[in-house]
Write an enzyme that holds these catalytic residues in place. Structure first.
Site, short mmCIF file in Angstrom:
data_model
loop_
_atom_site.label_atom_id
_atom_site.label_comp_id
_atom_site.label_asym_id
_atom_site.label_seq_id
_atom_site.Cartn_x
_atom_site.Cartn_y
_atom_site.Cartn_z
N ASP A 9 -5.83 -90.33 -61.02
CA ASP A 9 -6.74 -91.07 -61.81
C ASP A 9 -6.00 -92.00 -62.51
OD1 ASP A 9 -9.11 -91.76 -63.49
OD2 ASP A 9 -8.15 -90.55 -64.97
N ASP A 11 -7.34 -94.43 -65.85
CA ASP A 11 -7.66 -94.73 -67.25
C ASP A 11 -7.62 -93.08 -67.66
OD1 ASP A 11 -9.87 -97.23 -66.02
OD2 ASP A 11 -8.37 -97.38 -67.44
N GLU A 18 -8.41 -96.12 -72.64
CA GLU A 18 -9.96 -96.29 -73.14
C GLU A 18 -10.10 -97.34 -74.30
OE1 GLU A 18 -12.33 -96.39 -71.17
OE2 GLU A 18 -11.86 -94.83 -69.59
N LYS A 53 -19.88 -101.67 -65.82
CA LYS A 53 -21.12 -102.19 -65.43
C LYS A 53 -22.31 -101.40 -65.81
CE LYS A 53 -20.09 -103.91 -61.40
NZ LYS A 53 -18.44 -103.68 -61.34
N HIS A 81 -19.12 -108.11 -67.95
CA HIS A 81 -17.94 -107.33 -67.27
C HIS A 81 -16.47 -108.17 -66.93
CE1 HIS A 81 -15.94 -104.22 -64.53
NE2 HIS A 81 -15.96 -103.42 -65.85
N LYS A 84 -14.95 -109.16 -70.26
CA LYS A 84 -14.33 -108.02 -70.55
C LYS A 84 -12.89 -107.69 -69.81
CE LYS A 84 -13.49 -103.50 -70.07
NZ LYS A 84 -12.70 -102.80 -68.70
N THR A 122 -12.08 -95.37 -61.14
CA THR A 122 -13.66 -95.91 -61.48
C THR A 122 -13.20 -97.31 -61.73
OG1 THR A 122 -14.43 -93.81 -62.11
CG2 THR A 122 -15.46 -95.74 -62.52
N THR A 123 -11.95 -97.75 -62.21
CA THR A 123 -12.01 -98.95 -62.93
C THR A 123 -11.63 -100.23 -61.64
OG1 THR A 123 -10.98 -100.34 -64.50
CG2 THR A 123 -9.44 -99.10 -63.17
N ASN A 127 -7.83 -104.36 -62.72
CA ASN A 127 -7.18 -103.51 -63.83
C ASN A 127 -5.95 -102.65 -63.47
OD1 ASN A 127 -8.97 -104.66 -65.54
ND2 ASN A 127 -10.37 -103.24 -65.52
N ASP A 182 -8.21 -86.95 -66.33
CA ASP A 182 -8.24 -86.75 -67.90
C ASP A 182 -9.69 -86.29 -68.16
OD1 ASP A 182 -9.50 -89.61 -69.52
OD2 ASP A 182 -9.25 -89.44 -67.06
C1 XBP Z 1 -12.55 -94.86 -66.35
C2 XBP Z 1 -13.80 -95.53 -66.03
C3 XBP Z 1 -13.77 -97.07 -66.35
C4 XBP Z 1 -13.31 -97.61 -67.44
C5 XBP Z 1 -13.54 -98.79 -67.67
O1 XBP Z 1 -12.07 -94.96 -65.09
O2 XBP Z 1 -14.92 -94.95 -66.17
O3 XBP Z 1 -14.95 -97.40 -65.87
O4 XBP Z 1 -13.75 -96.81 -68.42
O5 XBP Z 1 -13.01 -99.67 -66.54
P1 XBP Z 1 -10.77 -93.78 -64.46
P2 XBP Z 1 -14.10 -100.78 -65.86
O6 XBP Z 1 -11.77 -93.26 -63.10
O7 XBP Z 1 -9.74 -94.41 -64.02
O8 XBP Z 1 -10.80 -92.84 -65.30
O9 XBP Z 1 -14.61 -101.46 -67.05
O10 XBP Z 1 -13.19 -101.55 -64.99
O11 XBP Z 1 -14.91 -99.93 -64.92
MG MG Z 2 -9.87 -91.17 -66.18
#
Ligand code: XBP
Ligand code: MG
Length: 234
Positions: A9, A11, A18, A53, A81, A84, A122-123, A127, A182
């Site tokens: 993963d 983020d 975050e 989003k 978005h 951002k 998910t990002t 990024n 995480d």
């Molecule tokens: C965590 C998320 C992402 C980030 C924000 O991703 O849910 O949406 O919070 O990034 P991960 P975006 O699966 O890596 O933990 O604004 O690009 O979605």
């Molecule tokens: Mg994560």
């Protein structure tokens, strides 16, 4: 059985990103004339929904009172978005968000041991690229056999879609891989794909329910202990 792949993963796992996302959302809102301010306690609640989003839409639908959506609301959310993401990638390129303890060494050691590496996040790809170009260097993409990001799958975490997509790319069975996550959403996404999942917590996720995880660690600062846990001989 020795694992064949580690699926990361991003983020909260590769880096504590975050709060950088949170600050970047707030900059985008201010630049677009919105008095929305996501403080840490509110963002903690909004993290229930993955995807930037989707998170903005969740905030509007479940937390805002008296807001009238513009006709082209979907396009407006996409615009917010994108603004951002511009602020967030600028933060990353300034080196504001380093990789978490042990991550760079784990990636180096796993590659040296012939373990396949992949990303399931998910990002956005933008990024991931900005984070890892700084954290791992310009050749970072060559370290990963699959890079599953954001909108390439219809349903984001906790749906298994992104992990299923990565397993398909790797042509590996779930039992041949482990996932490093995480969050509750990330854990359930990987588990739903049948993948044994290890959790490293962070300030936003440490109180979440990690039932089903193979182990819950504060971080990977003790790599020998982690290698013993996952049966990796370095
Ligand atoms: C965590 C998320 C992402 C980030 C924000 O991703 O849910 O949406 O919070 O990034 P991960 P975006 O699966 O890596 O933990 O604004 O690009 O979605
Ligand atoms: Mg994560």
């Amino acid at each position: 059985m020795t694992i064949k792949a580690i699926i990361f993963d991003v983020d909260g796992t590769l880096a504590d990103t975050e709060d950088g996302h949170r600050q970047s959302f707030n900059k985008a809102f201010a630049e677009n004339g919105l008095d929305w301010n996501w403080d840490v306690p509110l963002y903690d609640k909004l993290l229930k929904v993955t995807g930037g989003k989707e998170r903005i839409k969740y905030f509007v639908s479940d937390f805002l009172q008296g807001y009238t959506k513009p006709d082209n609301f979907d396009d407006f959310v996409k615009h917010l978005h994108a603004v951002k993401t511009g602020h967030y990638t600028a933060m990353l390129r300034e080196g504001a968000i380093p990789l978490r303890p042990g991550i760079k060494q784990l990636i180096h050691d796993a590659r040296a041991a012939g373990i396949t590496l992949a990303i399931a996040t998910t990002t956005t790809a933008e990024n991931v690229s900005a984070l890892l170009e700084v954290g791992l260097g310009k050749d970072w993409a060559s370290y990963f056999a699959a890079n599953g990001c954001g909108d390439i799958v219809p349903k984001k975490k906790p749906a298994p879609d992104i992990y299923d997509w990565v397993l398909d790319k790797l042509a590996l069975q779930p039992s041949e891989c482990i996932a490093l996550e995480d969050s509750y959403n990330g854990l359930h996404s990987a588990l739903a794909a049948g993948i044994k999942t290890y959790i490293t917590t962070n300030p936003y996720t440490h109180t979440q329910n990690f039932t089903g995880a193979a182990a819950v660690l504060n971080d990977l600062s003790n790599l020998p202990a982690f290698y013993q846990m996952i049966g990796l001989r370095i």
